[in-house]
Write a protein that holds these residues in place. Structure first.
Motif, PDB file in Angstrom:
ATOM      1  N   SER A   1       0.837  -1.197   0.000  1.00 36.51           N
ATOM      2  CA  SER A   1       0.000   0.000   0.000  1.00 36.51           C
ATOM      3  C   SER A   1       0.869   1.243   0.000  1.00 36.51           C
ATOM      4  O   SER A   1       2.059   1.181   0.350  1.00 36.51           O
TER       5      SER A   1
ATOM      6  N   PRO B   1       0.136  -0.856 -10.365  1.00 37.34           N
ATOM      7  CA  PRO B   1      -1.328  -0.760 -10.575  1.00 37.34           C
ATOM      8  C   PRO B   1      -2.136  -1.301  -9.404  1.00 37.34           C
ATOM      9  O   PRO B   1      -3.154  -0.716  -9.023  1.00 37.34           O
TER      10      PRO B   1
ATOM     11  N   GLU C   1      -1.849   1.173  -6.422  1.00 43.60           N
ATOM     12  CA  GLU C   1      -2.609   2.400  -6.653  1.00 43.60           C
ATOM     13  C   GLU C   1      -4.106   2.208  -6.506  1.00 43.60           C
ATOM     14  O   GLU C   1      -4.824   3.134  -6.112  1.00 43.60           O
ATOM     15  N   HIS C   2      -4.599   1.003  -6.798  1.00 41.15           N
ATOM     16  CA  HIS C   2      -6.052   0.809  -6.888  1.00 41.15           C
ATOM     17  C   HIS C   2      -6.618  -0.146  -5.844  1.00 41.15           C
ATOM     18  O   HIS C   2      -7.823  -0.396  -5.848  1.00 41.15           O
ATOM     19  N   GLN C   3      -5.791  -0.706  -4.981  1.00 38.47           N
ATOM     20  CA  GLN C   3      -6.336  -1.576  -3.942  1.00 38.47           C
ATOM     21  C   GLN C   3      -7.109  -0.724  -2.942  1.00 38.47           C
ATOM     22  O   GLN C   3      -6.918   0.493  -2.836  1.00 38.47           O
TER      23      GLN C   3
ATOM     24  N   ALA D   1      -5.583   2.099  -0.661  1.00 35.32           N
ATOM     25  CA  ALA D   1      -4.929   3.254  -1.288  1.00 35.32           C
ATOM     26  C   ALA D   1      -5.785   4.507  -1.155  1.00 35.32           C
ATOM     27  O   ALA D   1      -5.290   5.577  -0.758  1.00 35.32           O
ATOM     28  N   SER D   2      -7.065   4.403  -1.478  1.00 31.77           N
ATOM     29  CA  SER D   2      -7.934   5.580  -1.397  1.00 31.77           C
ATOM     30  C   SER D   2      -8.151   5.999   0.055  1.00 31.77           C
ATOM     31  O   SER D   2      -8.270   7.194   0.350  1.00 31.77           O
TER      32      SER D   2
ATOM     33  N   PRO E   1     -10.394  10.573  -3.910  1.00 33.50           N
ATOM     34  CA  PRO E   1     -10.151   9.480  -2.954  1.00 33.50           C
ATOM     35  C   PRO E   1     -11.263   9.342  -1.925  1.00 33.50           C
ATOM     36  O   PRO E   1     -11.587   8.226  -1.499  1.00 33.50           O
TER      37      PRO E   1
ATOM     38  N   VAL F   1     -14.077   7.444  -3.598  1.00 32.42           N
ATOM     39  CA  VAL F   1     -13.721   6.033  -3.785  1.00 32.42           C
ATOM     40  C   VAL F   1     -13.816   5.296  -2.450  1.00 32.42           C
ATOM     41  O   VAL F   1     -14.326   4.171  -2.383  1.00 32.42           O
TER      42      VAL F   1
ATOM     43  N   TRP G   1     -16.275   2.155  -1.588  1.00 31.55           N
ATOM     44  CA  TRP G   1     -15.877   0.852  -1.042  1.00 31.55           C
ATOM     45  C   TRP G   1     -16.732   0.488   0.167  1.00 31.55           C
ATOM     46  O   TRP G   1     -17.209  -0.647   0.292  1.00 31.55           O
TER      47      TRP G   1
END
Length: 262
Positions: free
Chosen positions: A191, A206, A209-211, A214-215, A232, A235, A239
């Motif tokens: 992370s 990738p 950045e997108h797991q 991250a946000s 963020p 996002v 989630w």
């Protein structure tokens, strides 16, 4: 006593009572508090002392504004896994069935568990953040940001606890929890909280950045620095809503089935 003489308490009060049961259990068997408090705090201090100066020399920053959020969220996740380990035993031992037969709201045992998770994560996040401030974290965007900063891990932990609870209610052994623990460790150490994204191998970037973490880390970093952007935060909210929408009904049905011995 007639039916009309039985007076139920509110769902909120009954949820608090079930949450209190978990708090008492965690005091007697402190494995969950250790996972939720000691592990992220030790991780924060150790990593900052061993890697912080080297990170600052390489990148110009010690990454503390991302490391603290990572540790706070990790504490919530590992605490949820530790708390859920007892669920299969409570189901097989008949405890969930006894809860189901009590004159309380059907949802109170489950909401009490989630309330306990939220409270534990809030305390854990406050401890981790206090340690982070002692190590050099600063809320340059203003101290009013501390409140939403501490609430972000709470929302994530409640969503993750719902996911873990839904799975644990159907689990027959410990293999599930080993898998969840390993996966959570992977999310933590892959992370942006561990290092800036550009320092990871190209093939891994990738995912980093997108797991999901991250946000969350970027949202908390933005709150502490005063540079929060909508992306963020949206996002992260997405989630939480998605996990709750999928796994809360599964947790409710799983609890009902477990309580009925189905």
């Amino acid at each position: 006593m007639t039916r009309t003489e039985v007076r139920r308490h509110s769902l909120a009060l009954e949820s608090c009572l079930f949450a209190g049961r978990l708090f008492a259990k965690w005091r007697r068997h402190p494995g969950v508090p250790v996972q939720a408090l000691l592990f992220p705090t030790v991780l924060l201090i150790t990593y900052n002392l061993l890697v912080g100066k080297s990170m600052a020399m390489m990148t110009g920053t010690d990454n503390l504004d991302a490391l603290v959020p990572m540790c706070a969220v990790a504490g919530g996740m590992f605490g949820a896994i530790g708390a859920a380990i007892a669920i299969p035993n409570e189901r097989s031992g008949g405890l969930l069935t006894r809860f189901w037969t009590l004159p309380v709201h059907r949802a109170s045992a489950l909401t009490g568990r989630l309330l306990a998770e939220a409270t534990r994560t809030l305390v854990g996040s406050a401890v981790v953040t206090a340690v982070g401030v002692a190590l050099g974290l600063r809320f340059t965007g203003g101290w009013l940001a501390v409140v939403p900063y501490l609430l972000v891990p709470v929302f994530i932990a409640v969503a993750f606890a719902t996911f873990v609870t839904a799975l644990a209610l159907r689990s027959e052994g410990t293999a599930l929890f080993m898998w969840l623990g390993t996966s959570s460790i992977g999310l933590v150490f892959a992370s942006p909280g561990l290092a800036p994204v550009e320092m990871f191998p190209g093939w891994l970037r990738p995912f980093v950045e997108h797991q999901p973490m991250a946000s969350v880390i970027e949202t908390m970093r933005g709150l502490s620095t005063g540079e929060l952007t909508a992306a963020p935060a949206l996002v992260t909210a997405g989630w939480v809503v998605a996990i709750m929408a999928v796994f809360l009904p599964l947790a409710v049905r799983g609890y009902r089935a477990a309580a009925r011995g189905e």
